[in-house]
Design a protein around this motif. Structure first.
Motif, short mmCIF file in Angstrom:
data_model
loop_
_atom_site.label_atom_id
_atom_site.label_comp_id
_atom_site.label_asym_id
_atom_site.label_seq_id
_atom_site.Cartn_x
_atom_site.Cartn_y
_atom_site.Cartn_z
N UNK A 340 0.83 -1.21 0.00
CA UNK A 340 0.00 0.00 0.00
C UNK A 340 0.87 1.25 0.00
N UNK A 341 0.38 2.27 -0.69
CA UNK A 341 1.08 3.56 -0.75
C UNK A 341 0.32 4.66 -0.03
N UNK A 342 -0.87 4.38 0.44
CA UNK A 342 -1.66 5.34 1.20
C UNK A 342 -2.50 4.58 2.23
N UNK A 343 -3.01 5.32 3.21
CA UNK A 343 -3.74 4.67 4.29
C UNK A 343 -5.12 4.21 3.87
N UNK A 344 -5.67 4.79 2.81
CA UNK A 344 -6.95 4.30 2.30
C UNK A 344 -6.83 2.86 1.85
N UNK A 345 -5.79 2.56 1.09
CA UNK A 345 -5.56 1.19 0.66
C UNK A 345 -5.16 0.29 1.82
N UNK A 422 3.24 4.05 -6.07
CA UNK A 422 4.64 4.32 -6.36
C UNK A 422 5.47 3.72 -5.22
N UNK A 423 6.55 3.03 -5.58
CA UNK A 423 7.32 2.35 -4.55
C UNK A 423 7.96 3.33 -3.58
N UNK A 424 8.22 4.58 -4.03
CA UNK A 424 8.78 5.58 -3.12
C UNK A 424 7.76 5.95 -2.04
N UNK A 425 6.51 6.05 -2.43
CA UNK A 425 5.46 6.33 -1.47
C UNK A 425 5.22 5.14 -0.55
N UNK A 426 5.51 3.94 -1.05
CA UNK A 426 5.41 2.76 -0.20
C UNK A 426 6.45 2.83 0.92
N UNK A 427 7.63 3.36 0.63
CA UNK A 427 8.65 3.56 1.66
C UNK A 427 8.14 4.52 2.72
N UNK A 428 7.51 5.62 2.27
CA UNK A 428 6.95 6.59 3.20
C UNK A 428 5.85 5.96 4.04
#
Length: 476
Positions: A340-345, A422-428
């Motif tokens: 997941x890249x955001x908390x919604x997901x 985006x995998x960068x947002x997955x890191x975040x």
């Protein structure tokens, strides 16, 4: 579109398809002979579709490369267990046994006794439902005004049972002074059984209300055996039928039981080595704010490992264990939340069992009653946060609403943020999970140690509601 136009359009249909939008409203697309495309939006309750499928981790572990990485992780945890046992044995022979049976499991026999009591009460709700159904369909005439009165009385009784269930759990935990592990098990099981009862009643009541007792159609009620099966099957969505496997793979059952016990032991070791020892002197010595900040940062990695292991035990191994024993074929208890890249997901994929229950039995009911998706979303988050906080309050024995703030305030706001994959947002995302878990664990651990180490309350009368860790003079 009025009803006449709708009927005229239906008579001219040359093709008819139905799709489900993201919020599960049904959009019916119809085309007439002149080529016009008409869309009719129909508010319809979504239906959970069960199918025979494995859990995502079960599929991933079939890959030899992923399995090798998991084996390395198991070796690391196994070495941690051996080192801890050997060290504690030579330092204090009795304390090594304390690691095997933690103090938090004291009075577990009392917990088991009241679990049986709760299960008997859960079974009684089935007979209450059947009695209400028989009176409504067989005794009271079709157009009698007593039906509405009976429905109101039954509704008040079942709501009273919900309140009584929560009050009884609080009374048991406080009266018998159950330690955290024993109390947590009872509270989680009480909440699970209550959700099962609500799902069963909410799914079957509409059938009774629509039934015409003067018709020739026979009303088929769920059997008691199926109700018992539903109380143990790893889903909170009631169905008259579920996909089943042909046989039980007992080798898998044995392997899962072994991994569950080893996983619990790993959690005990991790909590003892990296969490308890980090804050066990809080209240006995003063902490600087820089020192406290460093401890929270240092706890990010072990806190995340504890979170992942707890997820693996509860949502993968335990659920798959019951699914295998009961031959329940749908093993989609979670989705690939780690991508997941955001908390919604994340909220949708982390715990599919709870998410489906909240979505179908809370969110959609609120949408039908209040006709507002925003309010329904806030209300659903509020109910979820309230139950989580209620469990933490009664488990630990004090009010410190960190869980409520994380679920309701931060969770609700972050759920409106949608980003591209985006995998960068997955890191975040993983950094947010790591620091959030560390803050959550640190906050509750500091309060537990402050009370255990004799930190005096600011106001004795309001000690339950005022955190000692925030009002004491333990900081410099």
């Amino acid at each position: 579109m009025n009803n006449q136009v709708f009927r005229d359009t239906q008579e001219q249909i040359v093709h008819n398809t139905i799709t489900i939008s993201q919020d599960c409203d049904v959009i019916k697309t119809v085309g007439d002979q002149n080529g016009k495309i008409l869309e009719i939006k129909i508010f319809e309750r979504p239906k959970k579709r069960f199918s025979a499928r494995d859990s995502p981790l079960t599929v991933l572990f079939e890959n030899i490369h992923i399995r090798t990485i998991i084996n390395l992780l198991k070796i690391f945890l196994f070495n941690l267990i051996i080192v801890t046992i050997v060290r504690e044995f030579f330092n204090n022979q009795q304390y090594a046994w304390y690691l095997l049976i933690p103090k938090g499991c004291d009075n577990f026999h009392i917990t088991i006794f009241f679990w049986v009591l709760y299960y008997c009460l859960t079974c009684c709700t089935y007979f209450f439902f059947k009695m209400w159904t028989n009176i409504r369909t067989e005794i009271i005439p079709r157009k009698s005004a007593f039906k509405r009165m009976l429905d109101i009385v039954a509704l008040l009784i079942i709501l009273g049972y919900y309140v009584f269930s929560f009050q009884l759990a609080e009374y048991i935990v406080k009266t018998y002074r159950l330690p955290p592990v024993s109390a947590l098990f009872l509270l989680l099981e009480q909440t699970r059984m209550l959700m099962k009862v609500h799902a069963f009643i909410r799914s079957n009541v509409p059938k009774i209300l629509k039934y015409d007792n003067e018709s020739d159609v026979k009303l088929e009620l769920p059997s008691f055996n199926h109700f018992i099966f539903f109380t143990f099957v790893p889903t909170l969505i009631y169905k008259d039928e579920y996909p089943r496997t042909q046989k039980i793979k007992w080798w898998r059952v044995v392997l899962q039981i072994v991994e569950i016990f080893l996983g619990i032991f790993c959690l005990i070791i991790l909590i003892h080595n990296f969490i308890h020892t980090k804050y066990n002197d809080f209240g006995l010595k003063k902490y600087s704010y820089v020192e406290l900040l460093l401890k929270i940062v240092e706890l990010c990695l072990p806190g995340t490992i504890v979170l992942v292991i707890a997820f693996y035990l509860i949502l993968h191994q335990v659920q798959n264990l019951f699914a295998e024993i009961l031959r329940f074929a749908d093993r989609m208890f979670y989705r690939e939340w780690w991508t997941a890249c955001d908390f919604t997901s994340f909220y949708k994929m982390w715990n599919v069992i709870i998410h489906d229950f909240l979505f179908i039995y809370v969110y959609r009911d609120c949408c039908e009653i209040f006709n507002s998706k925003i309010f329904s979303k806030y209300f659903t988050f509020f109910i979820s946060a309230l139950v989580h906080e209620w469990i933490m309050i009664n488990t630990l024995g004090f009010f410190f609403p960190i869980m409520f703030c994380c679920f309701f305030l931060a969770g609700t706001l972050l759920s409106f943020v949608k980003v591209s994959q985006n995998y960068r947002l997955n890191i975040l995302m993983w950094l947010s999970i790591a620091y959030g878990t560390s803050i959550l664990i640190s906050g509750y651990t500091l309060e537990v140690m402050a009370r255990s180490n004799g930190v005096q309350p600011l106001f004795e009368k309001f000690d339950f509601y005022i955190p000692r860790s925030l009002t004491c003079d333990c900081y410099i």
